[in-house]
Design an enzyme around this catalytic site. Structure first.
Site, PDB file in Angstrom:
ATOM      1  N   GLU A  92       0.851  -1.187   0.000  1.00  0.00           N
ATOM      2  CA  GLU A  92       0.000   0.000   0.000  1.00  0.00           C
ATOM      3  C   GLU A  92       0.891   1.244   0.000  1.00  0.00           C
ATOM      4  O   GLU A  92       1.870   1.312   0.750  1.00  0.00           O
ATOM      5  CB  GLU A  92      -0.901  -0.002   1.236  1.00  0.00           C
ATOM      6  CG  GLU A  92      -1.888   1.167   1.274  1.00  0.00           C
ATOM      7  CD  GLU A  92      -2.745   1.173   2.524  1.00  0.00           C
ATOM      8  OE1 GLU A  92      -3.855   1.734   2.482  1.00  0.00           O
ATOM      9  OE2 GLU A  92      -2.304   0.627   3.564  1.00  0.00           O
TER      10      GLU A  92
ATOM     11  N   LYS B  89      -9.862   0.803  -2.545  1.00  0.00           N
ATOM     12  CA  LYS B  89     -10.033   0.394  -1.146  1.00  0.00           C
ATOM     13  C   LYS B  89     -11.455   0.676  -0.686  1.00  0.00           C
ATOM     14  O   LYS B  89     -11.962   1.785  -0.843  1.00  0.00           O
ATOM     15  CB  LYS B  89      -9.026   1.140  -0.279  1.00  0.00           C
ATOM     16  CG  LYS B  89      -8.997   0.708   1.185  1.00  0.00           C
ATOM     17  CD  LYS B  89      -7.855   1.415   1.906  1.00  0.00           C
ATOM     18  CE  LYS B  89      -7.731   0.968   3.350  1.00  0.00           C
ATOM     19  NZ  LYS B  89      -6.585   1.650   4.013  1.00  0.00           N
TER      20      LYS B  89
ATOM     21  N   CYS C  37      -5.304  -3.186   2.869  1.00  0.00           N
ATOM     22  CA  CYS C  37      -5.054  -2.889   4.277  1.00  0.00           C
ATOM     23  C   CYS C  37      -6.286  -3.112   5.176  1.00  0.00           C
ATOM     24  O   CYS C  37      -6.614  -4.240   5.506  1.00  0.00           O
ATOM     25  CB  CYS C  37      -4.502  -1.475   4.412  1.00  0.00           C
ATOM     26  SG  CYS C  37      -3.605  -1.187   5.959  1.00  0.00           S
TER      27      CYS C  37
END
Length: 296
Positions: free
Chosen positions: A48, A117, A159
């Site tokens: 990331e 995301k 994440c």
């Protein structure tokens, strides 16, 4: 088998600075090193925000549209080394909105994955860490499936997405052999949950889990945990990095998935008469591989 044949993977844990051009040059150097050390590598994974520091000021400063310098670089890496690339993430500017976005390319340079995301990292742990990602980014709206030619399907999250098991469940029930999470945990949540979450998603779904992070640069305020790792379907950690710049190598084996699923046959024992199948009707995004090469 969901994984058609063994897949050799390299995880590249970068150590970004504030110099984007230097960072991208270093990425290319690390890829060259990986492909020299392990020329049999078939998939490269980045973390990331692999090319910039973490922090709102850096996201806004280095945000770019797609196509742009980083998407073109990832595409060129794929074509130059004839390797599949899971491109970590960067701040994507789309109209007046920023997304935390990961792009993936097959070995001919075709884009095969585009994940924004989904879940924003908005937390407040008193006296330890406070973050509000939603002040900068807008969340994506679909679960992402990536068809990797010759191997099979992988799912992707970024994440904080790993804390929501639904994305991994959706992927595994669409015959994914792996969940990929470009990530950047911090030194508060990392020691507590990094490997635990990776192992949990692997065991729950009987798939490989890959978490790739940037390394920790003490010059910046966000204390990145690092520790990129690969977990097999039984929950065993195969390889794990430290907190600096590093390259990890491993091989994903079809039989590791098949044998664990034979021994503990979760898929045939699910009780959708008792609870809902969350993969039924889920919004998924999957880019079909094109017949001709393209730059993006």
């Amino acid at each position: 088998m969901v994984l058609a044949k063994p897949l050799n993977v390299a995880l590249i844990q970068t150590l970004p600075t504030v110099d984007l051009e230097a960072n991208l040059k270093r990425v290319d150097e690390l890829v060259e090193k990986a492909m020299t050390e392990k020329p049999e590598t078939e998939m490269i994974v980045f973390g990331e925000h692999f090319s910039t520091p973490l922090g709102k000021e850096y996201y806004e400063k280095f945000a770019e549209e797609v196509p742009g310098p980083r998407s073109e670089m990832l595409c060129n890496i794929a074509k130059k080394y004839k390797v599949n690339v899971i491109g970590g993430s960067f701040a994507e500017k789309y109209k007046d909105t920023l997304y935390n976005t990961s792009l993936s390319f097959d070995k001919t340079g075709n884009m095969i994955g585009y994940h924004r995301k989904v879940h924003m990292f908005d937390i407040d742990i008193p006296n330890k860490i406070t973050a509000k990602e939603s002040d900068t980014f807008t969340g994506g709206t679909s679960a992402t499936l990536i068809k990797v030619p010759e191997f099979g399907v992988v799912g992707e999250g970024i994440c904080y997405d790993i804390r929501f098991p639904e994305l991994a469940a959706i992927a595994s029930r669409n015959d994914a052999f792996c969940m990929l999470y470009p990530s950047a945990f911090n030194t508060t949540t990392g020691p507590l949950h990094w490997s635990l979450l990776a192992r949990s998603r692997a065991i729950d779904n009987q798939v490989y889990v890959i978490m790739c992070s940037p390394g920790r640069n003490p010059d910046f305020s966000y204390p990145v945990y690092g520790h990129s790792l690969i977990v097999d379907p039984s929950g065993k950690i195969l390889v794990e990095a430290g907190d600096g710049e590093e390259i990890l190598y491993s091989t994903l084996e079809p039989e590791a998935i098949a044998s664990f699923r034979r021994n503990i046959p979760l898929e045939t024992q699910r009780r959708f008469d008792v609870y809902k199948d969350i993969s039924d009707g889920a919004v998924t995004a999957c880019i079909e591989v094109q017949d001709t090469d393209s730059d993006n």
